[in-house]
Motif scaffolding. Sequence first.
Motif, PDB file in Angstrom:
ATOM      1  N   VAL A   9       0.846  -1.196   0.000  1.00  0.00           N
ATOM      2  CA  VAL A   9       0.000   0.000   0.000  1.00  0.00           C
ATOM      3  C   VAL A   9       0.886   1.252   0.000  1.00  0.00           C
ATOM      4  O   VAL A   9       1.744   1.438   0.866  1.00  0.00           O
ATOM      5  CB  VAL A   9      -0.971  -0.020   1.198  1.00  0.00           C
ATOM      6  N   ARG A  56      -3.106  -6.477   2.427  1.00  0.00           N
ATOM      7  CA  ARG A  56      -2.686  -5.172   1.913  1.00  0.00           C
ATOM      8  C   ARG A  56      -1.890  -4.484   3.017  1.00  0.00           C
ATOM      9  O   ARG A  56      -2.438  -4.132   4.055  1.00  0.00           O
ATOM     10  CB  ARG A  56      -3.921  -4.330   1.561  1.00  0.00           C
ATOM     11  N   LEU A  57      -0.605  -4.339   2.792  1.00  0.00           N
ATOM     12  CA  LEU A  57       0.255  -3.830   3.861  1.00  0.00           C
ATOM     13  C   LEU A  57       0.894  -2.497   3.510  1.00  0.00           C
ATOM     14  O   LEU A  57       1.450  -2.324   2.433  1.00  0.00           O
ATOM     15  CB  LEU A  57       1.360  -4.851   4.173  1.00  0.00           C
ATOM     16  N   GLY A  58       0.800  -1.562   4.446  1.00  0.00           N
ATOM     17  CA  GLY A  58       1.454  -0.264   4.290  1.00  0.00           C
ATOM     18  C   GLY A  58       2.358  -0.004   5.480  1.00  0.00           C
ATOM     19  O   GLY A  58       3.582  -0.161   5.429  1.00  0.00           O
ATOM     20  N   GLU A  59       1.727   0.342   6.600  1.00  0.00           N
ATOM     21  CA  GLU A  59       2.483   0.742   7.796  1.00  0.00           C
ATOM     22  C   GLU A  59       3.525  -0.283   8.230  1.00  0.00           C
ATOM     23  O   GLU A  59       4.643   0.079   8.580  1.00  0.00           O
ATOM     24  CB  GLU A  59       1.491   1.016   8.947  1.00  0.00           C
ATOM     25  N   ASN A 100     -11.924  -5.044   5.498  1.00  0.00           N
ATOM     26  CA  ASN A 100     -10.999  -4.139   6.170  1.00  0.00           C
ATOM     27  C   ASN A 100     -11.447  -3.982   7.610  1.00  0.00           C
ATOM     28  O   ASN A 100     -12.571  -3.579   7.878  1.00  0.00           O
ATOM     29  CB  ASN A 100     -10.986  -2.780   5.473  1.00  0.00           C
ATOM     30  N   TYR A 125       2.618   6.601  12.247  1.00  0.00           N
ATOM     31  CA  TYR A 125       1.969   6.628  10.929  1.00  0.00           C
ATOM     32  C   TYR A 125       1.327   7.984  10.648  1.00  0.00           C
ATOM     33  O   TYR A 125       1.426   8.516   9.543  1.00  0.00           O
ATOM     34  CB  TYR A 125       0.919   5.517  10.858  1.00  0.00           C
ATOM     35  N   LYS A 164      -0.118   4.628  -0.268  1.00  0.00           N
ATOM     36  CA  LYS A 164      -0.722   5.953  -0.013  1.00  0.00           C
ATOM     37  C   LYS A 164       0.077   6.792   0.971  1.00  0.00           C
ATOM     38  O   LYS A 164       0.087   8.011   0.861  1.00  0.00           O
ATOM     39  CB  LYS A 164      -2.164   5.786   0.460  1.00  0.00           C
ATOM     40  N   ARG A 175     -16.529   0.404   8.662  1.00  0.00           N
ATOM     41  CA  ARG A 175     -16.124   1.366   7.652  1.00  0.00           C
ATOM     42  C   ARG A 175     -16.763   0.867   6.360  1.00  0.00           C
ATOM     43  O   ARG A 175     -17.966   0.631   6.341  1.00  0.00           O
ATOM     44  CB  ARG A 175     -14.591   1.523   7.590  1.00  0.00           C
ATOM     45  N   GLU A 176     -15.995   0.667   5.284  1.00  0.00           N
ATOM     46  CA  GLU A 176     -16.632   0.284   4.027  1.00  0.00           C
ATOM     47  C   GLU A 176     -17.022  -1.192   4.004  1.00  0.00           C
ATOM     48  O   GLU A 176     -16.384  -2.015   4.658  1.00  0.00           O
ATOM     49  CB  GLU A 176     -15.699   0.603   2.842  1.00  0.00           C
ATOM     50  N   ILE A 222      -7.812   0.890  -3.618  1.00  0.00           N
ATOM     51  CA  ILE A 222      -8.328   0.202  -2.425  1.00  0.00           C
ATOM     52  C   ILE A 222      -9.378   1.013  -1.677  1.00  0.00           C
ATOM     53  O   ILE A 222      -9.800   0.621  -0.594  1.00  0.00           O
ATOM     54  CB  ILE A 222      -7.188  -0.228  -1.474  1.00  0.00           C
ATOM     55  N   THR A 226      -0.197  -3.310  13.756  1.00  0.00           N
ATOM     56  CA  THR A 226      -0.919  -2.093  14.093  1.00  0.00           C
ATOM     57  C   THR A 226      -2.029  -2.271  15.124  1.00  0.00           C
ATOM     58  O   THR A 226      -2.757  -1.328  15.411  1.00  0.00           O
ATOM     59  CB  THR A 226      -1.501  -1.464  12.807  1.00  0.00           C
ATOM     60  N   ASN A 273      -5.340  -5.582   6.474  1.00  0.00           N
ATOM     61  CA  ASN A 273      -4.176  -4.698   6.450  1.00  0.00           C
ATOM     62  C   ASN A 273      -3.119  -5.143   7.467  1.00  0.00           C
ATOM     63  O   ASN A 273      -3.125  -6.288   7.911  1.00  0.00           O
ATOM     64  CB  ASN A 273      -4.648  -3.265   6.689  1.00  0.00           C
ATOM     65  N   SER A 274      -2.269  -4.212   7.872  1.00  0.00           N
ATOM     66  CA  SER A 274      -1.188  -4.563   8.818  1.00  0.00           C
ATOM     67  C   SER A 274      -1.726  -5.052  10.164  1.00  0.00           C
ATOM     68  O   SER A 274      -0.987  -5.667  10.931  1.00  0.00           O
ATOM     69  CB  SER A 274      -0.278  -3.355   9.063  1.00  0.00           C
TER      70      SER A 274
HETATM   71  C1  LIG Z   1      -4.618   2.086   4.120  1.00  0.00           C
HETATM   72  C2  LIG Z   1      -5.260   0.805   3.803  1.00  0.00           C
HETATM   73  C3  LIG Z   1      -4.540  -0.389   3.952  1.00  0.00           C
HETATM   74  C4  LIG Z   1      -3.132  -0.430   4.525  1.00  0.00           C
HETATM   75  O1  LIG Z   1      -3.186  -0.323   5.919  1.00  0.00           O
HETATM   76  P1  LIG Z   1      -1.868  -0.429   6.818  1.00  0.00           P
HETATM   77  O2  LIG Z   1      -2.369  -0.357   8.203  1.00  0.00           O
HETATM   78  O3  LIG Z   1      -1.010   0.742   6.434  1.00  0.00           O
HETATM   79  O4  LIG Z   1      -1.220  -1.713   6.484  1.00  0.00           O
HETATM   80  C5  LIG Z   1      -5.172  -1.569   3.586  1.00  0.00           C
HETATM   81  N1  LIG Z   1      -6.428  -1.576   3.103  1.00  0.00           N
HETATM   82  C6  LIG Z   1      -7.145  -0.453   2.952  1.00  0.00           C
HETATM   83  C7  LIG Z   1      -8.528  -0.552   2.411  1.00  0.00           C
HETATM   84  C8  LIG Z   1      -6.594   0.766   3.290  1.00  0.00           C
HETATM   85  O5  LIG Z   1      -7.315   1.887   3.148  1.00  0.00           O
END
Ligand SMILES: *Cc1c(COP(=O)(O)O)cnc(C)c1O
Length: 360
Positions: free
Chosen positions: A34, A219-222, A160, A335, A36, A131-132, A79, A230, A199-200
């Motif tokens: 991810v 889906r990993l970002g942080e 999510n 973050y 963003k 959320r969604e 996403i 997280t 996610n994370s």
């Molecule tokens: C931001 C986001 C992620 C990533 O989340 P992290 O906590 O950064 O891993 C995954 N899925 C969706 C839908 C997001 O909006």
Amino acid sequence: MTTPRIEIDLDKIHHNVHTLCQRLACCGITVTGVTKAFLGRTEIANTFVRAGLQSLGDSRIENIKAMRHAHVTASMTLIRAPMLSQIRDVVVHCDISFNTEIETIRRLSAMARTLSRTHAIVLMVELGDLREGIMPENLGSVVQEIIRLPNIVLKGIGSNLACFSGVSPDSANMAELSALAYFIEARFGLTVDVVSGGNSANLEWAFSGEDTGRITDLRLGESLLLGLETLHRNTIDGLYTDAISIVAEVIESKLKPTQPRGTIAQTAFGGTPDTRVAGNAVQTILAIGNQDTDTLGLTPPSGMRILGASGDHLVMDTGSEYMAIGSELSLRPNYSALIRAMTSPSLSKVMNTQMETTPT
Ligand SMILES: *Cc1c(COP(=O)(O)O)cnc(C)c1O
């Protein structure tokens, strides 16, 4: 080098991505990186790809367009549910988008048809975080309608958690998502290729040793950027937590009383500085503030304490240490501090591999 700046160690990020990818591969789970938090910046996106990711995801179409424009070679997933005002860009630039509204999917279908393309979608399901997501009991009727739409491919389902209400991914809600994949396959005779579990916040569940069921992707970002899971913000074994730092410059350092003097009313941002024992201490000011980042999300070097901040002053208690005027201090962002700093035009972004400043 210019200050304030955000320093990004691409080698450490590469290590984090590679390590998590390998660990999740053992449970049959792939990673969508991810992008963003760093607005899809090319150097970091390419680091994700070089470290083994084939799929990148972002919630903003602008970031995906930037990565496409820079020829980042990965599958691109939007996403966040598309805005109707951006349907054309979504079909042109994204391989997949996450969706929850049939109206939006109909528009994607029409646009894809106009452009003679196919567009793949993942349906997000509400599993408790509010959320969604489509309510699970309505998933069947949405799928029924989608499979009749031209130029749309149902790629899979997803969920999510943890983001809005803090609901933890666990074996119960992940099993519910798996069951929904089986249900769609049985009822409609389809194959659900992608089951995007989260996610994370899903890492604790993924590494718990329990069966991960039908989940195919996270889906990993942080976690990739900051080396943390997280749910509790615990360090993930073997990952770097210092790949990213924020560097700011000292503009004042003086012995001052620890207590303010005069009648106290509101401050610039409504908060109050940390309380301290009466006396004197060296107070040091860094040229960075709430306009640049989330100052509550910064961790200073050990032995120092952040007392508070206004728009462009960060006030620290540096104990008995005077700091040289013009010297630099490196702080660790969480973050929230990271995304605001990445978005701020007043911080330059410096990557370790070239150690060269790129324009914001
Ligand atoms: C931001 C986001 C992620 C990533 O989340 P992290 O906590 O950064 O891993 C995954 N899925 C969706 C839908 C997001 O909006």
